[in-house]
Structures are given as C-alpha cells and as structure tokens.
Design a protein around this motif. Sequence first.
Motif, short mmCIF file in Angstrom:
data_model
loop_
_atom_site.label_atom_id
_atom_site.label_comp_id
_atom_site.label_asym_id
_atom_site.label_seq_id
_atom_site.Cartn_x
_atom_site.Cartn_y
_atom_site.Cartn_z
N GLY A 168 0.13 -63.06 44.35
CA GLY A 168 0.52 -61.70 44.62
C GLY A 168 2.26 -61.66 43.70
N LYS A 169 3.55 -62.81 44.21
CA LYS A 169 4.56 -62.77 44.11
C LYS A 169 4.48 -62.99 42.97
CE LYS A 169 5.48 -62.68 49.13
NZ LYS A 169 3.82 -62.09 49.53
N VAL A 170 4.19 -63.57 42.43
CA VAL A 170 4.75 -64.61 40.73
C VAL A 170 4.59 -63.85 39.45
CG1 VAL A 170 4.07 -66.58 39.40
CG2 VAL A 170 3.72 -66.81 41.68
N ILE A 171 6.06 -63.55 38.95
CA ILE A 171 6.15 -62.78 37.68
C ILE A 171 5.31 -63.18 36.42
CG2 ILE A 171 7.32 -60.90 36.78
CD1 ILE A 171 8.64 -60.93 39.06
N LYS A 172 6.07 -64.54 36.80
CA LYS A 172 5.52 -65.11 35.07
C LYS A 172 6.11 -66.84 35.34
CE LYS A 172 6.80 -63.84 31.27
NZ LYS A 172 7.32 -63.00 29.63
N GLN A 173 5.60 -67.90 34.38
CA GLN A 173 6.17 -68.89 34.98
C GLN A 173 6.14 -69.73 33.72
OE1 GLN A 173 2.09 -69.70 36.85
NE2 GLN A 173 1.62 -71.98 35.44
N ALA A 174 6.74 -70.78 33.98
CA ALA A 174 7.07 -72.13 32.38
C ALA A 174 7.02 -73.07 32.75
CB ALA A 174 8.56 -71.65 31.86
N THR A 175 6.41 -74.07 32.57
CA THR A 175 6.49 -75.69 32.48
C THR A 175 6.75 -76.39 31.22
OG1 THR A 175 4.14 -75.60 31.65
CG2 THR A 175 4.22 -74.93 33.58
N PHE A 176 6.87 -77.28 31.99
CA PHE A 176 7.26 -78.70 31.09
C PHE A 176 6.65 -79.60 31.66
CE2 PHE A 176 11.43 -79.52 32.27
CZ PHE A 176 11.81 -81.03 31.57
N THR A 177 6.05 -81.01 30.53
CA THR A 177 5.81 -82.35 31.44
C THR A 177 6.57 -83.41 31.04
OG1 THR A 177 3.90 -81.41 31.60
CG2 THR A 177 3.89 -83.34 31.25
N GLY A 178 6.55 -84.66 31.62
CA GLY A 178 7.53 -85.97 31.72
C GLY A 178 6.12 -86.52 32.17
N LEU A 179 6.19 -87.86 31.09
CA LEU A 179 5.25 -88.94 31.81
C LEU A 179 6.31 -89.75 31.65
CD1 LEU A 179 2.97 -88.49 27.77
CD2 LEU A 179 3.09 -87.19 29.56
N TYR A 180 5.33 -91.21 32.84
CA TYR A 180 5.34 -92.54 32.66
C TYR A 180 4.19 -93.38 33.02
CZ TYR A 180 7.83 -96.15 35.81
OH TYR A 180 7.72 -97.30 34.98
N ARG A 181 4.27 -94.72 32.66
CA ARG A 181 3.17 -95.30 33.27
C ARG A 181 3.70 -96.22 33.87
NH1 ARG A 181 -2.08 -97.38 30.01
NH2 ARG A 181 -2.76 -99.06 30.91
#
Length: 177
Positions: A161-174
């Motif tokens: 109930g405290k999160v207003i907004k979120q942003a994400t990004f993703t990196g990759l590794y193998r």
Amino acid sequence: MFKKLICILTIAFCSPLMAMTLSSDSWHEFGLVGSNYLCPNQGGDNISPELNWSDLPANTKSLLLILHDPDAPHLAGFVHWIVYINDPKIKSIETGFIPSANSQIVYGLNGMEKNAYFGPCPPSGTGTHRYVFTLYALNTQLNLKKVGQLHQYDLVNLLYGKVIKQATFTGLYRNTE
C-alpha cells in the motif's frame, strides 16, 4: 461526441503523464552485463553500477531499489542488491557506491545475507539470466536502521500500500563455462 473525443485526445497528447524512468550508462536495457559488475567467481570486480532516475511522482517520500535475478535456481530467484533511499531529491547512485554511516541511503540484506551489492553470478548450465532493476517510489519514509536488517520478503510485506509508481530495466548475463 466527436468534439469530446478530440478534447480527450488533445489532453492526452499535449499533457502526457510522465513515466518514472530508471537508467544506467553502465548497464543497457536487455544488453549484456559488463565484466566489472559480475561476481568474482565470474571473473568480475563485483562493482555496483551507476544508476539514474527521473520523473518521480510529486508525493514521493523515499525510494527502494531491488536488483533481482528471477532465473536463479532458487524458489523465488535471487536478490543481488537492495538499496533504500530516504531522500527523494537524490537522483542517482554512482558506480561502486557504498553508503556512509550518516547517509540517507542504506542497503538491505541481499540473498547472501550481506548489506552489499552482489554481482551477477549464475551457475553454469542455467542459460541466460535476467537481472531486473526495479525502482519503487514510496509514499512514506522508513526507518533506515530497520531497512538495513530486512530481506526482500520483509520489505514486500512492509511496503504493501505504499508504492506509488515503479520503473524497471533489465540486463542479461550467461555463464559460458
């Protein structure tokens, strides 16, 4: 009816809602993670990346950043980094950042039970892993000492109930070994 539709489209086009952004010059969206950010077992230096964010909601009181590998061979993946920022005026973290004792930034406990960054370190034979950064804008401030003792699951319960907004990004590794 037609006039009303034009009005709605004009408002949507001329004054768009700004999307909160999270970015890095160190890691790129769906790009391969550079070797200096990897764990030592992968030949890396275990250095945390530089991160920048912008367009936070006006009522943001604090921020929470989680770096999570959902592809890790654990029940709920693996948390590599938890960063709590008690001051929404802070707009970035520099490469290799380590909070000082009087900082408005504190690390939560990662999957290794450490208040630290732990770079990508997938076991061999597990394919390409996604390393997802999620930045949460919160409508409250948390106790810095308490956050430093919390795991991801504790924070999820605490943040309900405290999160207003979120942003994400993703990196990759193998791991190619």
